[in-house]
Motif scaffolding. Structure first.
Motif, short mmCIF file in Angstrom:
data_model
loop_
_atom_site.label_atom_id
_atom_site.label_comp_id
_atom_site.label_asym_id
_atom_site.label_seq_id
_atom_site.Cartn_x
_atom_site.Cartn_y
_atom_site.Cartn_z
N GLU A 1 0.83 -1.19 0.00
CA GLU A 1 0.00 0.00 0.00
C GLU A 1 0.87 1.24 0.00
O GLU A 1 2.02 1.22 0.42
CB GLU A 1 -0.93 0.01 1.21
CG GLU A 1 -0.20 0.02 2.55
CD GLU A 1 -1.17 0.06 3.72
OE1 GLU A 1 -1.45 1.19 4.18
OE2 GLU A 1 -1.64 -1.01 4.13
N GLU B 1 -5.89 -2.57 -0.96
CA GLU B 1 -7.10 -3.35 -1.20
C GLU B 1 -8.36 -2.60 -0.80
O GLU B 1 -9.44 -2.83 -1.35
CB GLU B 1 -7.02 -4.68 -0.43
CG GLU B 1 -5.92 -5.62 -0.91
CD GLU B 1 -6.13 -6.10 -2.34
OE1 GLU B 1 -7.30 -6.16 -2.77
OE2 GLU B 1 -5.14 -6.38 -3.03
N GLU B 2 -8.27 -1.70 0.17
CA GLU B 2 -9.46 -1.05 0.72
C GLU B 2 -9.71 0.34 0.17
O GLU B 2 -10.74 0.95 0.48
CB GLU B 2 -9.34 -0.98 2.25
CG GLU B 2 -9.23 -2.35 2.91
CD GLU B 2 -9.05 -2.26 4.41
OE1 GLU B 2 -8.94 -1.12 4.91
OE2 GLU B 2 -9.00 -3.31 5.06
N GLU B 3 -8.78 0.90 -0.62
CA GLU B 3 -8.96 2.26 -1.13
C GLU B 3 -10.05 2.30 -2.20
O GLU B 3 -10.07 1.47 -3.12
CB GLU B 3 -7.66 2.80 -1.72
CG GLU B 3 -6.47 2.77 -0.77
CD GLU B 3 -6.58 3.76 0.37
OE1 GLU B 3 -7.66 4.35 0.55
OE2 GLU B 3 -5.59 3.93 1.10
N THR B 4 -10.96 3.26 -2.08
CA THR B 4 -12.02 3.45 -3.07
C THR B 4 -12.08 4.93 -3.44
O THR B 4 -11.39 5.77 -2.85
CB THR B 4 -13.39 3.01 -2.52
OG1 THR B 4 -13.77 3.91 -1.46
CG2 THR B 4 -13.35 1.58 -2.00
N THR C 1 -12.73 7.00 -0.41
CA THR C 1 -11.58 7.27 0.47
C THR C 1 -10.87 8.54 0.02
O THR C 1 -10.55 9.42 0.82
CB THR C 1 -10.59 6.10 0.43
OG1 THR C 1 -11.27 4.87 0.59
CG2 THR C 1 -9.53 6.26 1.50
#
Length: 807
Positions: A586, A619-622, A625
């Motif tokens: 990340e 994996e969690e960034e959108t 975010t």
């Protein structure tokens, strides 16, 4: 510049301890890069004489040499060098000897190599015959005849004795100091210039070197005449003819001096000119006079598009206004840079012309740069050389030619010196010098220091009228002489004082906002990056998926850095790609920096703007975010009326996951998920959220003043609503309607959920909001809230077709 101490000591006495010498020279203003004691790693190497050569019985390319090293019998040494011959004197290292190395292509060791005996194809070799490289000489200074073979000493010595210690026989051991010469001190690009510095530092004397010549009946004017057609480019040209020249290898002392000073010996004539250039700082050139057909030297600029072959064998097209040395109308040298191939000194040269001239430093610098040709001569001329050195340099060259019996010198020089000029005299006030230095030196102390630097002093009360040495072209104003007195007196002796003046310097509002923004972004978990402003012309297209205007540099460092960045996003994507290459799972980075727009400002230069770019992946960034980061930053900076509008036509971003950012009606940038095709340009295989906004505009709308309001006295009324609307209806437009219809009773409205799935018709979505109602002056009654709330719901139904979700 490399300065052998033995050469320096021919001019002035210096301390024997090299560390003491270096320390005091540094304190008096000379910059020293380092020093070495050449020859200290050569131990046990002897002068060997090859007395017999026989073929190696088991190798076609090797021979077995019997070498006389002053012992009872010759030793066997095996070599494959092509230049070995019977009678050759060659350095011979016997077992146990130490040489700098490296040996046989091995990596060089700092402590050197210890020689051992060993068998080579079944035959014992009792040592090695050394090359110049193995003795520690760099490749660039080794004479060409010795570069590919052994270091044969025959030509450089009249007599040698087998078995002599090599270091003593060749006088190899010498301390060599490397000075860094600043551009304002071209006089120090010479042994005599550094000797003058040492003399002033150590309160010594400067010894004169001999230039006496024998009387002859020949005159240079009988061989050559000189004309300077461009006196603004060449102040002086001195020429002297030498006849009956014998071109051969230089004696060892001359070769060694040049090699220790970083120059390669060529032949006796060329070596003498290089030696005097290093000694006095005046570049000198020697022509084969057979090539001067017209018997006339003309100093003039090159013809338009003139081609000329220089000494290195390269055919070059001469740039406009390049100064040339001509044989009448035909060029024979590029003035102050390099001679021509046709007029070089060769083995059968019999008569030569010695040239010492003075050329305009700007002209030489521009021509050297345009040609891409930098030489020892050009590096001196472009910094400035005293016009008075020409005659002295020619006489010194002729002196060495006579001493080495290399030719017969004519009795006079041809000296073309159209416009003579006097050295400047400068007024220096004693009290002014003391004021600047912060000391109370007497006038006599100052005069002593100045005279140690060979500065002429004329006294009138407390005012000194000073004339510099002819080589000190940098001494022009009073402050220059203050510096001279200060450095020789000793900077370490000057009193320490606190600088006077106001310490109230403050940051500009823009800088404060930048610092505040960095603090906010770092607090949100992002790392600051700083990247180069010079980028590839392709960078914009790679990041934005379309052609973008570029700001091209006139004189770029290379194709990959030939334009100024017009956006920060390409640099951010490069940094993310590098993090992926390092297997970082990340990364969250940002940069605030200048970009350059292809529009002219008032000065005719590209428009400069401050921009902010943010990039992240894991994996969690959108998209949300990234949107949250931008919203938090702008809200904390006090920027109001910020909205986000969906953007689907930007080729750099994923359609449907991108938004334009607005402050009021002004679009300040774009954020979203980077398009896969753009990511492919950077070889990125993960989803990346990134964007860029106009930070200049953000700063113009920022309000970091904090406004406080009274804590609410009356309770709020909260209503949660879930609205079913079409997919294309944006949450921002719903919020806009809610705030518009909510009157002054609506305190806030926040989106807390967007849902698609079971119980929601296809093509529709559910958006859930929390609406907070409150009055500042009373407790709200249920019917008051219901009236406003119903009004909001009715407006939503009419304008965007919103209906309340049943469950």
């Amino acid at each position: 510049m490399l300065v052998p101490i033995s050469w320096l000591e021919e001019y002035t006495k210096v301390p024997e301890n090299i560390e003491e010498f270096a320390e005091k020279m540094i304190m008096s203003g000379s910059n020293i890069e380092g020093w070495e004691v050449f020859g200290e790693n050569i131990k046990g190497v002897k002068v060997g004489k090859v007395v017999e050569i026989t073929p190696h019985p088991n190798a076609d390319k090797l021979v077995v040499c019997k070498v006389d090293v002053g012992e009872n019998k010759p030793v066997n040494v095996i070599t494959g060098a092509p230049n070995v011959f019977t009678g050759a004197f060659i350095p011979c290292a016997l077992p146990g000897a130490r040489i700098p190395g490296p040996l046989h292509g091995k990596p060089k060791k700092e402590e050197g190599e210890v020689v051992e005996a060993g068998e080579v194809r079944g035959v014992l070799s009792e040592g090695i015959l050394c090359s110049a490289h193995e003795l520690g000489f760099p490749d660039k200074v080794i004479p060409l005849v010795h570069r590919e073979g052994l270091f044969v000493l025959n030509g450089a010595f009249e007599s040698l004795t087998p078995g002599e210690d090599l270091v003593k026989a060749l006088k190899l051991k010498d301390k060599v100091v490397e000075f860094e010469i600043t551009p304002n001190r071209p006089d120090c690009l010479s042994i005599r210039g550094m000797a003058l510095e040492a003399k002033a530092t150590f309160k010594g004397q400067l010894l004169k070197q001999p230039v006496e010549l024998s009387d002859t009946f020949l005159d240079s004017k009988d061989f050559i005449e000189v004309e300077i057609k461009r006196p603004e480019l060449s102040k002086r040209y001195v020429a002297r003819v030498v006849t009956d020249v014998a071109v051969k290898e230089s004696p060892w002392w001359l070769q060694l001096r040049l090699m220790l000073s970083g120059m390669r010996p060529i032949n006796n004539i060329v070596d003498i000119t290089n030696y005097v250039m290093l000694e006095l700082g005046e570049p000198i050139h020697a022509f084969d006079i057979r090539q001067i057909k017209s018997k006339k030297i003309v100093v003039d600029v090159a013809k338009k598009h003139e081609s000329f072959t220089t000494l290195d064998g390269t055919v070059r097209t001469m740039p406009h206004n390049t100064l040339m040395i001509k044989d009448g109308d035909k060029s024979v040298a590029v003035a102050g840079i390099m001679g021509g191939l046709d007029s070089e000194i060769v083995k059968d040269t019999k008569d030569i012309l010695i040239e010492a001239a003075n050329f305009n430093q700007d002209s030489i610098r521009l021509s050297s740069k345009a040609l891409g040709l930098r030489t020892e001569a050009s590096s001196r001329f472009e910094k400035g050389v005293s016009v008075t050195l020409c005659q002295e340099a020619v006489e010194r060259v002729c002196y060495f030619i006579e001493q080495l019996k290399a030719g017969k010198v004519t009795k006079t020089s041809v000296d073309c010196y159209p416009e003579k000029s006097d050295l400047p005299e400068t007024k220096v006030r004693v009290d002014r010098v003391n004021h600047i230095m912060g000391v109370t030196l007497s006038k006599d102390e100052m005069v002593d220091i100045l005279k140690r630097l060979d500065i002429e002093v004329r006294e009138e009360g407390d005012v000194l009228y000073l004339t510099p040495p002819h080589t000190r072209l940098d001494l022009l104003t009073e402050i220059d002489y203050v510096e001279e007195v200060s450095r020789i007196y000793g900077y370490d002796k000057l009193p320490l004082t606190v600088p006077r003046g106001s310490n109230s310097a403050t940051k500009s509002e823009e800088r404060k906002l930048m610092d505040k923004s960095k603090e906010i972004l770092s607090g949100l978990g992002l790392y600051e990056i700083q990247t180069y402003s010079f980028v590839s012309p392709k960078a914009g297209k790679m990041a934005k998926g379309k052609e973008v205007p570029v700001v091209t540099l006139i004189n770029p460092l290379g194709d990959e850095n030939s334009s100024m960045r017009t956006a920060l996003l390409p640099n951010v994507l490069e940094i993310l790609q590098k993090n992926m290459d390092k297997n970082n799972d990340e990364a969250r980075v940002y940069e605030i920096g200048n970009i350059f727009i292809d529009e002219k400002n008032d000065e005719g230069l590209p428009l400069e703007k401050v921009s902010l770019s943010v990039g992240m992946y894991n994996e969690e960034e959108t998209f949300f975010t990234l949107k949250g980061v931008v919203e938090t930053l702008l809200k904390t900076l006090g920027v109001k009326d910020v909205t986000f509008e969906k953007e689907s036509k930007n080729p750099g971003y994923h359609p449907g996951r991108c938004a334009n950012v607005y402050i009021g009606k002004e679009r300040i940038g774009t954020i979203g998920e980077i398009h896969p095709e753009v990511l492919a340009n950077y070889h990125i295989d993960k989803r990346v959220m990134a964007g860029e906004i106009d930070f200049d505009y953000v700063m113009s709308k920022a309000d970091t003043m904090r406004y406080f309001t009274e804590i609410a006295k009356y309770p709020s009324v909260v209503r949660d609503i879930a609205l079913v609307v079409k997919d294309e209806v944006e949450a921002a437009s719903i919020l806009s309607i809610i705030y518009k219809e909510g009157t002054e009773l609506l305190e806030s409205a926040e989106l807390f959920e967007v849902y698609r799935g079971n119980q929601i018709e296809e093509g529709m979505k559910s958006c859930a909001f929390t609406l907070t109602y409150r009055s500042k002056d009373r407790t709200l009654r249920e019917e008051e809230v219901a009236l406003v709330h119903d009004k909001v719901l009715k407006a939503l139904k009419e304008r965007v077709g919103a209906s309340l979700r049943d469950s």
